[in-house]
Design a protein around this motif. Structure first.
Motif, PDB file in Angstrom:
ATOM      1  N   ALA A  14       0.829  -1.208   0.000  1.00 14.93           N
ATOM      2  CA  ALA A  14       0.000   0.000   0.000  1.00 14.93           C
ATOM      3  C   ALA A  14       0.861   1.256   0.000  1.00 14.93           C
ATOM      4  CB  ALA A  14      -0.939  -0.012   1.197  1.00 14.93           C
ATOM      5  N   ARG A  15       1.965   1.243   0.745  1.00 16.06           N
ATOM      6  CA  ARG A  15       2.845   2.415   0.771  1.00 16.06           C
ATOM      7  C   ARG A  15       3.493   2.645  -0.587  1.00 16.06           C
ATOM      8  NH1 ARG A  15       5.276   0.447   5.681  1.00 16.06           N
ATOM      9  NH2 ARG A  15       7.346   0.625   4.736  1.00 16.06           N
ATOM     10  N   VAL A  16       3.927   1.557  -1.223  1.00 10.47           N
ATOM     11  CA  VAL A  16       4.544   1.693  -2.548  1.00 10.47           C
ATOM     12  C   VAL A  16       3.521   2.199  -3.559  1.00 10.47           C
ATOM     13  CG1 VAL A  16       5.662   0.453  -4.437  1.00 10.47           C
ATOM     14  CG2 VAL A  16       6.255  -0.086  -2.057  1.00 10.47           C
ATOM     15  N   ARG A  17       2.325   1.629  -3.527  1.00 13.16           N
ATOM     16  CA  ARG A  17       1.281   2.051  -4.462  1.00 13.16           C
ATOM     17  C   ARG A  17       0.899   3.513  -4.257  1.00 13.16           C
ATOM     18  NH1 ARG A  17      -3.003  -3.022  -4.807  1.00 13.16           N
ATOM     19  NH2 ARG A  17      -2.269  -3.806  -6.824  1.00 13.16           N
ATOM     20  N   ALA A  18       0.893   3.955  -3.020  1.00 10.17           N
ATOM     21  CA  ALA A  18       0.553   5.349  -2.740  1.00 10.17           C
ATOM     22  C   ALA A  18       1.585   6.287  -3.376  1.00 10.17           C
ATOM     23  CB  ALA A  18       0.480   5.581  -1.236  1.00 10.17           C
ATOM     24  N   THR A  19       2.849   5.866  -3.382  1.00  9.52           N
ATOM     25  CA  THR A  19       3.881   6.673  -4.032  1.00  9.52           C
ATOM     26  C   THR A  19       3.670   6.694  -5.541  1.00  9.52           C
ATOM     27  OG1 THR A  19       5.478   6.193  -2.279  1.00  9.52           O
ATOM     28  CG2 THR A  19       6.362   6.920  -4.400  1.00  9.52           C
ATOM     29  N   TYR A  20       3.456   5.516  -6.132  1.00  8.86           N
ATOM     30  CA  TYR A  20       3.210   5.443  -7.578  1.00  8.86           C
ATOM     31  C   TYR A  20       1.989   6.270  -7.975  1.00  8.86           C
ATOM     32  CZ  TYR A  20       6.541   1.612  -8.476  1.00  8.86           C
ATOM     33  OH  TYR A  20       7.672   0.858  -8.633  1.00  8.86           O
ATOM     34  N   ALA A  21       0.971   6.302  -7.101  1.00  6.24           N
ATOM     35  CA  ALA A  21      -0.279   6.989  -7.433  1.00  6.24           C
ATOM     36  C   ALA A  21      -0.094   8.494  -7.581  1.00  6.24           C
ATOM     37  CB  ALA A  21      -1.327   6.690  -6.369  1.00  6.24           C
ATOM     38  N   ARG A  22       0.972   9.020  -7.000  1.00 10.79           N
ATOM     39  CA  ARG A  22       1.226  10.457  -7.113  1.00 10.79           C
ATOM     40  C   ARG A  22       1.876  10.831  -8.441  1.00 10.79           C
ATOM     41  NH1 ARG A  22       2.782   9.806  -1.585  1.00 10.79           N
ATOM     42  NH2 ARG A  22       5.013   9.910  -2.080  1.00 10.79           N
ATOM     43  N   TRP A  23       2.272   9.825  -9.201  1.00 10.61           N
ATOM     44  CA  TRP A  23       2.992  10.086 -10.444  1.00 10.61           C
ATOM     45  C   TRP A  23       2.067   9.992 -11.642  1.00 10.61           C
ATOM     46  CZ3 TRP A  23       7.529   6.190  -9.318  1.00 10.61           C
ATOM     47  CH2 TRP A  23       8.239   6.632  -8.186  1.00 10.61           C
ATOM     48  N   GLY A  24       2.201  10.939 -12.535  1.00  7.98           N
ATOM     49  CA  GLY A  24       1.473  10.921 -13.792  1.00  7.98           C
ATOM     50  C   GLY A  24       2.435  11.088 -14.949  1.00  7.98           C
ATOM     51  N   ARG A  25       1.874  11.152 -16.139  1.00 11.43           N
ATOM     52  CA  ARG A  25       2.699  11.259 -17.342  1.00 11.43           C
ATOM     53  C   ARG A  25       3.593  12.502 -17.313  1.00 11.43           C
ATOM     54  NH1 ARG A  25       2.162   8.643 -22.113  1.00 11.43           N
ATOM     55  NH2 ARG A  25       0.170   7.789 -21.406  1.00 11.43           N
ATOM     56  N   ASP A  26       3.131  13.552 -16.636  1.00 11.21           N
ATOM     57  CA  ASP A  26       3.866  14.817 -16.642  1.00 11.21           C
ATOM     58  C   ASP A  26       4.693  15.047 -15.375  1.00 11.21           C
ATOM     59  OD1 ASP A  26       2.741  15.492 -19.131  1.00 11.21           O
ATOM     60  OD2 ASP A  26       0.937  16.272 -18.156  1.00 11.21           O
ATOM     61  N   THR A  27       4.743  14.056 -14.500  1.00  7.22           N
ATOM     62  CA  THR A  27       5.532  14.216 -13.274  1.00  7.22           C
ATOM     63  C   THR A  27       7.022  14.268 -13.612  1.00  7.22           C
ATOM     64  OG1 THR A  27       3.881  12.958 -12.032  1.00  7.22           O
ATOM     65  CG2 THR A  27       6.037  13.284 -10.992  1.00  7.22           C
ATOM     66  N   PRO A  28       7.735  15.299 -13.194  1.00  6.35           N
ATOM     67  CA  PRO A  28       9.178  15.366 -13.478  1.00  6.35           C
ATOM     68  C   PRO A  28       9.927  14.211 -12.810  1.00  6.35           C
ATOM     69  CG  PRO A  28       8.330  17.495 -12.739  1.00  6.35           C
ATOM     70  CD  PRO A  28       7.250  16.493 -12.483  1.00  6.35           C
ATOM     71  N   VAL A  29      10.961  13.745 -13.470  1.00  5.62           N
ATOM     72  CA  VAL A  29      11.771  12.660 -12.913  1.00  5.62           C
ATOM     73  C   VAL A  29      12.360  13.065 -11.564  1.00  5.62           C
ATOM     74  CG1 VAL A  29      13.848  11.266 -13.254  1.00  5.62           C
ATOM     75  CG2 VAL A  29      12.287  11.637 -15.161  1.00  5.62           C
ATOM     76  N   ALA A  30      12.741  14.322 -11.441  1.00  2.72           N
ATOM     77  CA  ALA A  30      13.308  14.789 -10.168  1.00  2.72           C
ATOM     78  C   ALA A  30      12.321  14.600  -9.025  1.00  2.72           C
ATOM     79  CB  ALA A  30      13.710  16.255 -10.283  1.00  2.72           C
ATOM     80  N   GLN A  31      11.026  14.840  -9.278  1.00  2.00           N
ATOM     81  CA  GLN A  31      10.023  14.640  -8.238  1.00  2.00           C
ATOM     82  C   GLN A  31       9.862  13.164  -7.902  1.00  2.00           C
ATOM     83  OE1 GLN A  31       8.297  17.117  -6.470  1.00  2.00           O
ATOM     84  NE2 GLN A  31       7.928  15.290  -5.217  1.00  2.00           N
ATOM     85  N   MET A  32       9.881  12.296  -8.924  1.00  2.00           N
ATOM     86  CA  MET A  32       9.804  10.855  -8.683  1.00  2.00           C
ATOM     87  C   MET A  32      10.950  10.395  -7.789  1.00  2.00           C
ATOM     88  SD  MET A  32       8.845   9.302 -12.425  1.00  2.00           S
ATOM     89  CE  MET A  32       7.358   9.766 -13.314  1.00  2.00           C
ATOM     90  N   ARG A  33      12.140  10.902  -8.070  1.00  2.00           N
ATOM     91  CA  ARG A  33      13.303  10.495  -7.283  1.00  2.00           C
ATOM     92  C   ARG A  33      13.187  10.976  -5.841  1.00  2.00           C
ATOM     93  NH1 ARG A  33      17.626  12.000 -12.104  1.00  2.00           N
ATOM     94  NH2 ARG A  33      17.156  10.174 -13.408  1.00  2.00           N
TER      95      ARG A  33
END
Length: 312
Positions: A14-33
């Motif tokens: 659930a914690r991992v999925r919650a992180t993935y859920a914040r990412w979209g096609r336009d999410t900058p790589v820096a934010q993902m990291r």
């Protein structure tokens, strides 16, 4: 009536999925990291010392009462796009404690800024730097998880091709060894895996390789290396969770290494998910797997494990 305790594996998922859920096609790589590092932001009982290793940013991670005359080189996971020395600090500290030696974490270049073969080249540079420091092949081992597990195996193949000394052993967790994602488990375990499906893995492979490189290149997909190269690898321990689509990446590699005359043990951990070892505070099996991996490396590095060394 008391409420039932949540399943710890599902809580991790659930914690991992919650992180993935914040990412979209336009999410900058820096934010993902940044988000990925925050997911694993945990204090550790280890000394962490940055170091420039042959032009590659690295860090020594050393748990108390461990040896400095042996080194485990660690390649972190994250699909070659996220992951860092920060996100894997806890795992490297646990590895140091379990093996009884220091760990050198490698902050290799990542995509989209740098594509294949940049991470392999960085790994080679680090190994050459260690040799220049007097840290010889038999006194080193390599380890890694997910994309970093595949990278660790690619590094071993690259060392072969360069005529460099062979490390004593390698331990990889949920290793991504086949960028064609052709193993049977991508189908048979698709319903079990809560995170990684074949389309996702193929997209990550395209992102890493770009248009110029073939996913069947053994430096990208160590599973597809020639038998003589696989047979010449040092002893391997491959750990993978039962609920992973990547099970075949480990099972098939262990089989091919064995058929080629090498040594490879594949452990499939019941009920576990991708890189479950990264959650030692949450999962008892993570602690057990880390202890087993540490013993394996310690044995091949000539270090006698002691009861005081623990990944917890």
């Amino acid at each position: 009536m008391s409420r039932p305790h949540p399943d710890p594996v599902e809580a991790v998922v659930a914690r991992v999925r919650a992180t993935y859920a914040r990412w979209g096609r336009d999410t900058p790589v820096a934010q993902m990291r940044t988000d990925w590092d925050a997911l694993f932001d945990t204090p550790v009982d280890a000394t962490v010392t940055p170091v420039d290793a042959g032009g590659v940013r690295c860090a020594w991670v050393q748990a108390p009462d461990t040896r400095s005359d042996r080194t485990v080189v660690y390649l972190h996971g994250g699909g070659f796009q996220v992951g860092s020395l920060a996100s894997h600090r806890e795992l490297m500290a646990a590895l140091s404690a379990a093996s009884g030696v220091r760990v050198l974490g490698v902050d290799y270049r990542m995509t989209p800024e740098h594509r294949y073969p940049a991470p392999v080249q960085d790994g080679l540079a680090v190994m050459r730097w260690l040799q220049a420091q007097g840290v010889t092949g038999p006194h080193t081992a390599v380890a890694g998880d997910s994309a970093g597990g595949g990278l660790a195996l690619a590094l071993l193949l690259a060392l072969q091709g360069a005529g460099q000394p062979r490390p004593a052993a390698a331990w990889v967790m949920s290793a991504w060894t086949d960028m064609t994602a052709s193993g049977s488990s991508y189908t048979t375990r698709a319903a079990l895996d809560p995170i990684h499906q074949r389309p996702m893995m193929l997209a990550l492979a395209r992102n890493y390789l770009g248009q110029a490189h073939n996913p069947r290149d053994p430096m990208a997909s160590p599973l597809l290396a020639a038998p003589d190269a696989l047979g010449a690898l040092p002893p391997l321990l491959l750990q993978v969770g039962e609920r992973e689509t990547l099970v075949s990446d480990s099972e098939d590699l262990a089989q091919r290494v064995g058929e080629a005359g090498g040594q490879a043990q594949c452990q499939i951990w019941p009920g576990m998910v991708h890189v479950f070892q990264q959650y030692p505070a949450d999962l008892p099996d993570a602690r057990l797997a880390l202890a087993a991996g540490g013993r394996f490396l310690a044995t091949h590095l000539g270090v006698a494990p002691t009861p005081t060394r623990s990944p917890t």
